[in-house]
Design a protein around this motif. Structure first.
Motif, PDB file in Angstrom:
ATOM      1  N   THR A 140      49.392   5.337 -12.424  1.00 11.32           N
ATOM      2  CA  THR A 140      49.106   3.963 -11.991  1.00 11.32           C
ATOM      3  C   THR A 140      50.389   3.209 -11.651  1.00 11.32           C
ATOM      4  O   THR A 140      50.381   1.979 -11.567  1.00 11.32           O
ATOM      5  CB  THR A 140      48.331   3.197 -13.077  1.00 11.32           C
ATOM      6  N   ARG A 162      37.747  -2.163 -15.874  1.00 11.91           N
ATOM      7  CA  ARG A 162      36.928  -1.879 -14.679  1.00 11.91           C
ATOM      8  C   ARG A 162      35.436  -2.012 -15.011  1.00 11.91           C
ATOM      9  O   ARG A 162      34.646  -2.499 -14.204  1.00 11.91           O
ATOM     10  CB  ARG A 162      37.253  -0.478 -14.155  1.00 11.91           C
ATOM     11  N   TRP A 163      35.045  -1.566 -16.199  1.00 14.84           N
ATOM     12  CA  TRP A 163      33.646  -1.693 -16.631  1.00 14.84           C
ATOM     13  C   TRP A 163      33.247  -3.160 -16.666  1.00 14.84           C
ATOM     14  O   TRP A 163      32.176  -3.542 -16.162  1.00 14.84           O
ATOM     15  CB  TRP A 163      33.479  -1.057 -18.010  1.00 14.84           C
ATOM     16  N   TYR A 215      44.736  -5.958 -12.510  1.00 17.42           N
ATOM     17  CA  TYR A 215      44.333  -5.468 -11.190  1.00 17.42           C
ATOM     18  C   TYR A 215      42.833  -5.164 -11.143  1.00 17.42           C
ATOM     19  O   TYR A 215      42.148  -5.562 -10.193  1.00 17.42           O
ATOM     20  CB  TYR A 215      45.135  -4.215 -10.840  1.00 17.42           C
ATOM     21  N   GLU A 216      42.340  -4.470 -12.146  1.00 19.05           N
ATOM     22  CA  GLU A 216      40.910  -4.121 -12.153  1.00 19.05           C
ATOM     23  C   GLU A 216      40.029  -5.374 -12.177  1.00 19.05           C
ATOM     24  O   GLU A 216      38.949  -5.393 -11.595  1.00 19.05           O
ATOM     25  CB  GLU A 216      40.589  -3.233 -13.349  1.00 19.05           C
ATOM     26  N   GLU A 258      47.514  -3.035 -14.881  1.00 16.09           N
ATOM     27  CA  GLU A 258      46.296  -2.349 -14.456  1.00 16.09           C
ATOM     28  C   GLU A 258      45.046  -3.138 -14.862  1.00 16.09           C
ATOM     29  O   GLU A 258      44.061  -3.186 -14.107  1.00 16.09           O
ATOM     30  CB  GLU A 258      46.267  -0.946 -15.064  1.00 16.09           C
ATOM     31  N   ARG A 273      40.952  -8.441 -11.069  1.00 15.15           N
ATOM     32  CA  ARG A 273      41.672  -9.457 -10.308  1.00 15.15           C
ATOM     33  C   ARG A 273      40.776 -10.518  -9.693  1.00 15.15           C
ATOM     34  O   ARG A 273      41.213 -11.637  -9.445  1.00 15.15           O
ATOM     35  CB  ARG A 273      42.534  -8.804  -9.228  1.00 15.15           C
ATOM     36  N   ALA A 299      34.623  -5.580 -14.981  1.00 14.98           N
ATOM     37  CA  ALA A 299      34.597  -6.069 -13.599  1.00 14.98           C
ATOM     38  C   ALA A 299      33.261  -5.753 -12.937  1.00 14.98           C
ATOM     39  O   ALA A 299      32.699  -6.580 -12.183  1.00 14.98           O
ATOM     40  CB  ALA A 299      35.756  -5.453 -12.802  1.00 14.98           C
ATOM     41  N   LYS A 300      32.720  -4.587 -13.217  1.00 13.74           N
ATOM     42  CA  LYS A 300      31.410  -4.218 -12.655  1.00 13.74           C
ATOM     43  C   LYS A 300      30.294  -5.069 -13.253  1.00 13.74           C
ATOM     44  O   LYS A 300      29.362  -5.476 -12.536  1.00 13.74           O
ATOM     45  CB  LYS A 300      31.146  -2.727 -12.908  1.00 13.74           C
ATOM     46  N   HIS A 317      42.518   0.337 -18.757  1.00 13.24           N
ATOM     47  CA  HIS A 317      42.066  -0.334 -17.541  1.00 13.24           C
ATOM     48  C   HIS A 317      40.695   0.172 -17.104  1.00 13.24           C
ATOM     49  O   HIS A 317      39.995  -0.508 -16.347  1.00 13.24           O
ATOM     50  CB  HIS A 317      43.087  -0.197 -16.414  1.00 13.24           C
ATOM     51  N   ALA A 318      40.278   1.352 -17.593  1.00  8.68           N
ATOM     52  CA  ALA A 318      38.909   1.808 -17.316  1.00  8.68           C
ATOM     53  C   ALA A 318      37.902   0.868 -17.978  1.00  8.68           C
ATOM     54  O   ALA A 318      36.831   0.589 -17.422  1.00  8.68           O
ATOM     55  CB  ALA A 318      38.712   3.234 -17.817  1.00  8.68           C
TER      56      ALA A 318
END
Length: 541
Positions: free
Chosen positions: A76, A230-231, A270-271, A267, A273, A233-234, A226-227
């Motif tokens: 990353t 991301r979750w 970013y995920e 990260e 953002r 963010a979804k 960051h995974a």
């Protein structure tokens, strides 16, 4: 509001979600058909991924246990070195120079919103023992607060509480990914507690919040990768699309309170953002995570909890890196908690305020945009410090720390110097014992010895002792820390706590069960990840 003795399963139309919690007065305002339908949709889409994310945590921990120290990830690096910014910060979150935190009890919500600070973080996590009744009542209280209708009359004194004309901005902290909600089942399994907290607060309040120029704002705790960001963010994008909201309407602040997370702050930003506005130095949980993550590394055993201050090199590096990372990306960098509570004795209180002032001056001088307090009595002191540094404000985003030397992984992992004392060990036992007793009795935020203790500080207390036992460390007086020594001290300190609280309070409380749980998790050969997990089983029995 009282819990009844019966259980009434409630099921949305498709039948994949079932509420098995006892009936609570007022739950008809929370567990509406629309709210449960939204929660079911979230669980259908996202619940199955949570066990996978938690499994990845365990895999990373196994690698660290085997000798691989945490570091910045090479795959990353492009995110860390490229030029990008978060979407932006709403007007009412631009100035967050002092935030107060606390559980969602009705009187607490009113007092916190009236504390004269910028933000109140209403907490469903570390300062709340999540009984079904506390959760339902908490969501009722927040609905009333958002609508400006919350009032409370103390039954013992008759004193009346209501909102003033300029309450703080409301931000809600949901539970971490690791905590289940046993009172709501999805295909027969307990749902992630964070989805319940998010769904109920968002669904019932987003319209009213947006109508008054604010929005659905959240604190996200205990991320480790960051995974996981991301979750989230979804989840946010799904909610925004479902309710025809502009992308980025939901805003969040993520606590950087785990050691793995400090290596992926860019990260995480970013995920998220589109939705994120800030990171926060959740320093008490961070110290706990330092112990937990590096548990197999004897050279990184911490000393007495009282000696692990923000002046310690590994914590100073953490604070400075968070500020530099956030400000580079246009995000606010929030400081940590002042856990002190005001003292009745004027001389003692002056000493408390001086400690708070020094702590907040360090944060403000580093470039933090705001800080946390746990008691309204500290608001004036904390505000005074940040007012001096920020001025008319609204923040310190202009402090880039670009001239700083790069902060290396070795600085974030630097061993912490200090003594391990018998007095410190005994204090850890008394704090953990009293906190666990309060938590399994339904109270997650407890004043103990002049500090407002929550789950994070209790975690430090019990894992420090586990770590000393694990690595056969000696106290400053030469005593080897063993399971036998701990059990002996636990018996003695249980008697001391009985003297402190009195026989009547001791007999009416859950101190024996708390001592049993503390012994179980402190003498376990494997470190128990969170005391709230076995504690939750006792809370929900």
């Amino acid at each position: 509001m009282q819990q009844t003795a019966t259980t009434t399963p409630t099921t949305p139309n498709s039948g994949s979600l079932t509420v098995v919690g006892h009936d609570i007065a007022g739950q008809e305002r929370v567990l509406t058909e629309g709210a449960l339908g939204f929660l079911q949709a979230l669980c259908d889409e996202f619940a199955a991924e949570v066990p996978e994310l938690l499994a990845k945590r365990r895999e990373r921990q196994q690698q660290i246990d085997a000798g691989q120290l945490p570091d910045f990830a090479s795959d990353t690096a492009a995110i860390r070195t490229s030029d990008w910014q978060i979407r932006g910060i709403p007007a009412d979150l631009q100035d967050r120079r002092v935030e107060i935190t606390g559980p969602v009890d009705r009187k607490m919500v009113i007092n916190a919103l009236n504390a004269g600070v910028k933000v109140f973080m209403a907490d469903f996590e570390d300062s709340l023992a999540p009984s079904w009744q506390k959760l339902i009542e908490g969501h009722v209280n927040l609905q009333d607060a958002v609508r400006g209708e919350i009032e409370y009359t103390a039954p013992e004194s008759g004193k009346h509480y209501q909102l003033n004309d300029h309450p703080a901005v409301l931000v809600t902290r949901v539970r971490g990914l690791h905590l289940p909600e046993n009172h709501v089942l999805h295909h027969g399994n307990a749902i992630p507690g964070c989805l319940f907290d998010f769904a109920m607060y968002f669904y019932h309040n987003y319209r009213q919040l947006l109508a008054k120029g604010s929005g659905p704002y959240f604190y996200i705790p205990k991320l480790e990768s960051h995974a996981e960001a991301r979750w989230w963010a979804k989840v946010f994008a799904y909610a925004e699309e479902r309710f025809c909201l502009q992308p980025g309407t939901i805003k969040c602040t993520c606590l950087i309170e785990t050691l793995p997370a400090v290596f992926v702050m860019d990260e995480i930003l970013y995920e998220l953002r589109s939705n994120i506005v800030a990171l926060n130095c959740g320093r008490w949980d961070y110290i706990f995570s330092y112990i937990k993550t590096l548990r197999n590394h004897p050279e990184r055993v911490l000393p007495d909890r009282q000696q692990v201050s923000m002046e310690q090199p590994f914590l100073s590096a953490y604070s400075r890196l968070l500020i530099k990372t956030c400000h580079k990306r246009g995000a606010l960098a929030m400081g940590g908690m002042a856990a002190f509570i005001p003292a009745k004795d004027p001389q003692v209180n002056q000493q408390v305020l001086e400690k708070v002032t020094r702590d907040k001056e360090l944060e403000a001088r580093n470039g933090h945009d705001g800080t946390w307090i746990a008691h309204p009595g500290l608001a004036e002191t904390a505000l005074s410090v940040f007012n001096d540094f920020i001025g008319v404000g609204p923040n310190q985003l202009h402090i880039t720390r670009d001239v700083d030397a790069p902060i290396l992984a070795s600085e974030l992992l630097e061993p912490c110097q200090g003594e391990r004392t018998e007095e410190g060990m005994r204090l850890n036992i008394r704090i953990a014992l009293q906190y666990i007793e309060a938590w399994i009795s339904g109270n997650g935020c407890v004043p103990i010895y002049g500090l407002m203790e929550d789950a994070a500080t209790a975690e430090i207390s019990r894992t420090s002792i586990w770590q000393w036992i694990r690595h056969q460390k000696s106290l400053s007086n030469g005593k080897l820390v063993t399971k036998e020594l701990f059990r002996q001290m636990l018996t003695e300190e249980l008697s001391n706590v009985k003297e402190e609280v009195g026989s009547e309070r001791f007999s009416a409380g859950q101190f024996i069960r708390a001592a049993s749980l503390l012994e179980e998790i402190t003498t376990s050969d494997e470190l128990v990840d969170f005391l709230t997990l076995p504690g939750y089983r006792l809370l929900t029995e």
